[in-house]
Design an enzyme around this catalytic site. Sequence first.
Site, PDB file in Angstrom:
ATOM      1  N   ASP A  31       0.850  -1.184   0.000  1.00  0.00           N
ATOM      2  CA  ASP A  31       0.000   0.000   0.000  1.00  0.00           C
ATOM      3  C   ASP A  31       0.892   1.242   0.000  1.00  0.00           C
ATOM      4  O   ASP A  31       1.908   1.274   0.703  1.00  0.00           O
ATOM      5  CB  ASP A  31      -0.901  -0.018   1.241  1.00  0.00           C
ATOM      6  CG  ASP A  31      -2.011   1.012   1.175  1.00  0.00           C
ATOM      7  OD1 ASP A  31      -1.692   2.223   1.189  1.00  0.00           O
ATOM      8  OD2 ASP A  31      -3.184   0.624   1.140  1.00  0.00           O
ATOM      9  N   ILE A  32       0.521   2.265  -0.763  1.00  0.00           N
ATOM     10  CA  ILE A  32       1.343   3.478  -0.825  1.00  0.00           C
ATOM     11  C   ILE A  32       1.173   4.364   0.408  1.00  0.00           C
ATOM     12  O   ILE A  32       1.957   5.277   0.622  1.00  0.00           O
ATOM     13  CB  ILE A  32       1.072   4.304  -2.109  1.00  0.00           C
ATOM     14  CG1 ILE A  32      -0.376   4.771  -2.173  1.00  0.00           C
ATOM     15  CG2 ILE A  32       1.464   3.525  -3.345  1.00  0.00           C
ATOM     16  CD1 ILE A  32      -0.646   5.769  -3.278  1.00  0.00           C
ATOM     17  N   ASN A  88     -13.175  -3.180   2.410  1.00  0.00           N
ATOM     18  CA  ASN A  88     -14.077  -2.046   2.571  1.00  0.00           C
ATOM     19  C   ASN A  88     -15.064  -2.023   1.411  1.00  0.00           C
ATOM     20  O   ASN A  88     -14.717  -2.405   0.290  1.00  0.00           O
ATOM     21  CB  ASN A  88     -13.288  -0.733   2.587  1.00  0.00           C
ATOM     22  CG  ASN A  88     -12.333  -0.658   3.755  1.00  0.00           C
ATOM     23  OD1 ASN A  88     -12.670  -1.028   4.873  1.00  0.00           O
ATOM     24  ND2 ASN A  88     -11.117  -0.199   3.498  1.00  0.00           N
ATOM     25  N   GLU A  96     -11.624   3.746  -1.131  1.00  0.00           N
ATOM     26  CA  GLU A  96     -11.180   4.908  -1.901  1.00  0.00           C
ATOM     27  C   GLU A  96     -11.009   4.613  -3.383  1.00  0.00           C
ATOM     28  O   GLU A  96     -11.078   5.508  -4.208  1.00  0.00           O
ATOM     29  CB  GLU A  96      -9.859   5.440  -1.341  1.00  0.00           C
ATOM     30  CG  GLU A  96      -9.988   5.958   0.083  1.00  0.00           C
ATOM     31  CD  GLU A  96      -8.653   6.392   0.666  1.00  0.00           C
ATOM     32  OE1 GLU A  96      -7.626   6.355  -0.043  1.00  0.00           O
ATOM     33  OE2 GLU A  96      -8.652   6.763   1.856  1.00  0.00           O
ATOM     34  N   HIS A 101     -10.508  -4.979  -3.249  1.00  0.00           N
ATOM     35  CA  HIS A 101      -9.167  -5.306  -2.766  1.00  0.00           C
ATOM     36  C   HIS A 101      -9.202  -5.620  -1.275  1.00  0.00           C
ATOM     37  O   HIS A 101     -10.066  -5.157  -0.551  1.00  0.00           O
ATOM     38  CB  HIS A 101      -8.171  -4.187  -3.057  1.00  0.00           C
ATOM     39  CG  HIS A 101      -8.565  -2.841  -2.529  1.00  0.00           C
ATOM     40  ND1 HIS A 101      -9.526  -2.059  -3.124  1.00  0.00           N
ATOM     41  CD2 HIS A 101      -8.115  -2.141  -1.469  1.00  0.00           C
ATOM     42  CE1 HIS A 101      -9.658  -0.926  -2.455  1.00  0.00           C
ATOM     43  NE2 HIS A 101      -8.813  -0.956  -1.431  1.00  0.00           N
ATOM     44  N   HIS A 103      -6.991  -5.512   2.245  1.00  0.00           N
ATOM     45  CA  HIS A 103      -5.836  -4.969   2.955  1.00  0.00           C
ATOM     46  C   HIS A 103      -5.313  -6.059   3.886  1.00  0.00           C
ATOM     47  O   HIS A 103      -6.065  -6.560   4.725  1.00  0.00           O
ATOM     48  CB  HIS A 103      -6.231  -3.761   3.809  1.00  0.00           C
ATOM     49  CG  HIS A 103      -6.709  -2.587   3.027  1.00  0.00           C
ATOM     50  ND1 HIS A 103      -5.896  -1.517   2.732  1.00  0.00           N
ATOM     51  CD2 HIS A 103      -7.919  -2.315   2.473  1.00  0.00           C
ATOM     52  CE1 HIS A 103      -6.589  -0.631   2.040  1.00  0.00           C
ATOM     53  NE2 HIS A 103      -7.813  -1.087   1.868  1.00  0.00           N
TER      54      HIS A 103
END
Length: 113
Positions: A31-32, A88, A96, A101, A103
């Site tokens: 993750d960025i 999410n 977002e 996806h 996490h």
Amino acid sequence: MNFKNNFNDIIQHKTKTNLIYQDKLVTAFNDINPKAPIHILVISNILIPTLNHMKKKHIKILGHMIYIATKIAKNKNIASSGYRLILNCNKDAGQEISHIHIHLIGGKQLNSF
């Protein structure tokens, strides 16, 4: 929700990203904006915008995403100490990017909900 989907560029190797894992169904990368020492995204290689868009034909993909996340947790040596998998769905949940996806978060003591 941000409908700009850079995930496709990552899947297709158009964006410079150090991939952690990729096969025909899923892609995984850091993750960025990490929330923990280990924060990896496991994404589907086909566009499924949200969990609400899941169809019966997508069950194999979602199961594979979870399986790969657990394999990565073992490879990152956080399986024994513990990790969290988060999916999410939509804006109020914190999604977002409009691309399903997971996490994978770990590497430290995580707060309880």
